[in-house]
Design an enzyme around this catalytic site. Sequence first.
Site, short mmCIF file in Angstrom:
data_model
loop_
_atom_site.label_atom_id
_atom_site.label_comp_id
_atom_site.label_asym_id
_atom_site.label_seq_id
_atom_site.Cartn_x
_atom_site.Cartn_y
_atom_site.Cartn_z
N PRO A 267 4.20 -1.25 -3.05
CA PRO A 267 5.53 -0.90 -2.33
C PRO A 267 5.43 0.61 -2.39
O PRO A 267 4.64 1.30 -2.67
CB PRO A 267 6.44 -1.18 -3.40
CG PRO A 267 5.46 -1.36 -4.87
CD PRO A 267 4.05 -1.72 -4.30
N PRO A 268 6.59 1.03 -1.31
CA PRO A 268 6.73 2.40 -1.20
C PRO A 268 6.70 3.47 -2.37
O PRO A 268 7.51 2.76 -3.36
CB PRO A 268 7.75 2.53 -0.21
CG PRO A 268 8.04 1.16 0.31
CD PRO A 268 7.66 0.20 -0.83
N GLY A 269 6.13 4.35 -2.46
CA GLY A 269 6.49 5.56 -3.30
C GLY A 269 5.56 5.33 -4.70
O GLY A 269 5.87 6.18 -5.84
N LYS A 272 0.17 5.76 -2.98
CA LYS A 272 -1.18 5.50 -2.34
C LYS A 272 -1.61 6.66 -1.34
O LYS A 272 -2.86 6.94 -1.48
CB LYS A 272 -0.55 4.33 -1.45
CG LYS A 272 -0.26 3.30 -1.99
CD LYS A 272 0.18 1.89 -1.10
CE LYS A 272 1.28 2.15 -0.22
NZ LYS A 272 2.55 2.60 -0.68
N SER A 589 8.68 -19.66 -4.14
CA SER A 589 8.77 -19.37 -5.30
C SER A 589 10.03 -19.69 -6.07
O SER A 589 10.03 -19.60 -7.23
CB SER A 589 8.09 -17.97 -5.62
OG SER A 589 8.89 -16.98 -4.96
N LYS A 632 6.66 -9.09 -10.29
CA LYS A 632 7.85 -9.97 -10.82
C LYS A 632 8.36 -9.71 -12.18
O LYS A 632 9.58 -9.55 -12.54
CB LYS A 632 7.77 -11.36 -10.61
CG LYS A 632 7.75 -11.76 -9.14
CD LYS A 632 7.49 -13.18 -8.98
CE LYS A 632 7.40 -13.61 -7.41
NZ LYS A 632 7.08 -15.05 -7.12
#
Length: 686
Positions: A267-269, A272, A589, A632
Site C-alpha cells: 500500500p502507499p506510504g 517502497k 472473501s 487483514k
Amino acid sequence: LAEGIERAKIEKYTDGNEFTKVEVSTFDENQAKDVETEALMRALLTNFEKYAKSSSKITTEMIDSVVDIEDPNRLADVIASHLPFKIAEKQEVLEIANVKKRMDHLIIRLHDEQEILMLEKKINVKVKQAMERTQKEYFLREQMKAIQAELGDREGKTAEVSELRKKIDASGMPESTLKIALKELDRYEKLPAASAESGVIRNYVEWLVSIPWQGKTEDRLDINYAEEILNRDHDGLEKVKERIIEYLSVRQLMNSLRGPIICLAGPPGVGKTSLARSIAETLDRKFVRVSLGGVRDESEIRGHRRTYVGAMPGRIIQGMKKAGTTNPVFLLDEIDKMSNDFRGDPSAAMLEVLDPEQNNSFSDHYIEEPYDLSDVLFIATANDLSTIPGPLRDRMEIISIAGYTEFEKIEITKNHLIPKQMKEHGIKKTQMAFKDEAILDLIRYYTREAGVRGLERIVATVCRKAAKIIVSGEKKKVTVSPKVLVDMLGKHRFRYGQAETEDQIGIATGLAYTTVGGDTLQIEVSLTPGKGKLQLTGKLGDVMKESAQTALSYVRSLTPRLGIDADYFEQHDLHIHVPEGAVPKDGPSAGITITTAVVSAILNRPIKREVGMTGEITLRGRVLPIGGLKEKSLSAHRAGLKTIIIPQDNERDIDDIPEAIREQLTFKLVSSAEQVLALALDGGFE
C-alpha cells in the site's frame, strides 16, 4: 657472319643513332673492336647524361669532367665513382677487368638507377601534391577560425567536431557502435551548419557519447554495513531487508551474479521508494528513479525514431545517462499505473527491459544500437499487482510489503517523522517535545492507513501549530500531549477500538484487502416481508455479487436446521448492504461474512462484536482460502477485534503476521460454514 655480329653489337650500344649504319666492305677485326668500344663509350656517356638530368646529385661539373675523357677504362671508372653505389657494388665494378664488360655492366646499372629515380620522382610528386592539399586545407581552416572569431562564433564547427571525436574515442562503446558514431560524425562535418539534418545528427552523436558504455561503480558487499543502513532508515520490513542481505551474500561469493529484478508491492506510504534509495546507498551505487505512472505510450520506454522532429531516447536510456554508470540501482516507480492506448503498450516494451535473458542487448528506437542493461539492479514498486500484465509480473521477484503495525508506527514516528518535520519547520529539540500518549493518539484517532504518509502530514500540521506558538511568544517550549492535540487538530477524526460497541443482529464484521492495505468491512442484512427478492447495495463488484448469491443458496439449504418454513424465502425480501457505498468493493472473501449475517438475521440472534472473519464459501458450505491475511490481520488489530476466523488452508500464512499482532489476536481455523456460525453467533449454532 662476323660482319653481322659486329653490326648487331654496334646497333645495340648506340641506341639506334646514325652511327650504327656503318658500311663494312671488308672484315677488319681490330676496326670492329674499336667501333664496338667507341659505341659502348657513347652509350655509357648518353645514359649517364640521362641519369644526370634525373638526379640532383650529379652536377654540371661532373658531367663536363666525363665528356672529354677518351680512355674507356678511365671513363668507366669516373662514371662508376659518381654513381650512388654501395661499397660492395663498387667493388664488384672494380673486379671486372674487361673494359667492355665493365661498360656494359654500368650501362645496365644506369638503366636501373634511372628507373628508380623516375619512381622516386613520381612518389615525390604525389607526396608534394598531398602536402599541398593538406597545407591548403590547414590554411583555409585557420582562415575560417579567424573569420568565426571575428564574428563571435569562437572556433565553430571544427572545434565541435574535434571535441566530439575525442569523446567518441574515450567513450569505450562497442566496435559496431563506434563505426556508426564516426560515420555520423563525418556526415555532420560535411553538412552545412544551417542544414536541418545537421542538428539531428549532432544530437544523435551527443547522445551516443553521453550514455555510459563502460565504467561501473564497485559494489560495497559488507552485509553488516548493509544491515546497519537498512535498520537505520526503516523500521520493520524484515522480509525485504533479508532479501537484500541474501543478494549481497551471494554477490560476495560470486562476482558474476546478475542483478535481480525486484518488485516491492504494498500500500502507499510504507516506504517502497525510500527503501530503494537505501539499497542504492547500501551497495554504494548510483540511484535513478523513473516514474511510470500514467505512461501509455510505448515510445516513452523505447524512444522515438530519428525521423521524427524532436526525437529523443526513451526513459530507460535517459535514466542511464543520468546515472553515468552501467550498474546503477534503477527504480521503476508505480509500474502498476501504466496503461495502453492506440500508441502501443508500454508494459510490452518493459518485457525486454526486465528480462535478464534479453536486457543485455536492449534496443532503443533512437539509439538503434544494442545497449547492455544486465548489470543494472532494477527495483519496481506497485500498489496493486492485479493491474500488472502476467508476462511482466512473471519476470519480477515479488516482495509484498504489508502495512505497519501500531508499534512500528510509534517507532517510525519517534525516530523518523518527528525529527524530520521539526528540522523542516525550523524547530529545535529544546523547543518541542512529543509525549508517547500523544503519538499513540495521532496514530489511532487522526489517521487510518497502512503506511505513514498521512501520519507524516499530521505531524507536519502539529509542527506548524507549534511554530506559530513559539514565534508569537506564547510559549518557549511546546509539549504535545493528548489534550494539546485536540486543541491543535480538533476532535478525533476516527474511532478506535471495537468495530461495534455491542453485539448486533444481522451485522457481521468482515476483513478486506485493498490497494491501500487491509480494512474492516461491515455487512448488514435486513429481512422484510415480500416476495423473495434479493437486493444488493454498496457498489459491489460482480464477484462479490456472485459470492452473496452463493451464500444465500447455501443458507437456503440449511432451511430444516434453521427451523423455518420451506416457503420462508419466497415470503421475505432480503437486502444485503455494505456501508460506504461510494467505495467500490469486490472479491470472494466476504462469502462467510455474508452467510453469517444472513443466518443471524433469520434466527434473530446477534453476532459477537469482537469477531472478524474472512473466507470464500461454496454452495456446499466449504470455506476456501483467501489472500492478504497479513494486511487483514493488521486491520483487525487496528479495529480492536479479538478473534479472527480464517480458512484452514491459510494456517501457513499466520507466520507472516508480526509476533506482536499474533499475541493480541486469536485465530480460529475453519473448513466449513457451520464452524463459522458456531464461533460467530452468540450462543453458537447447532
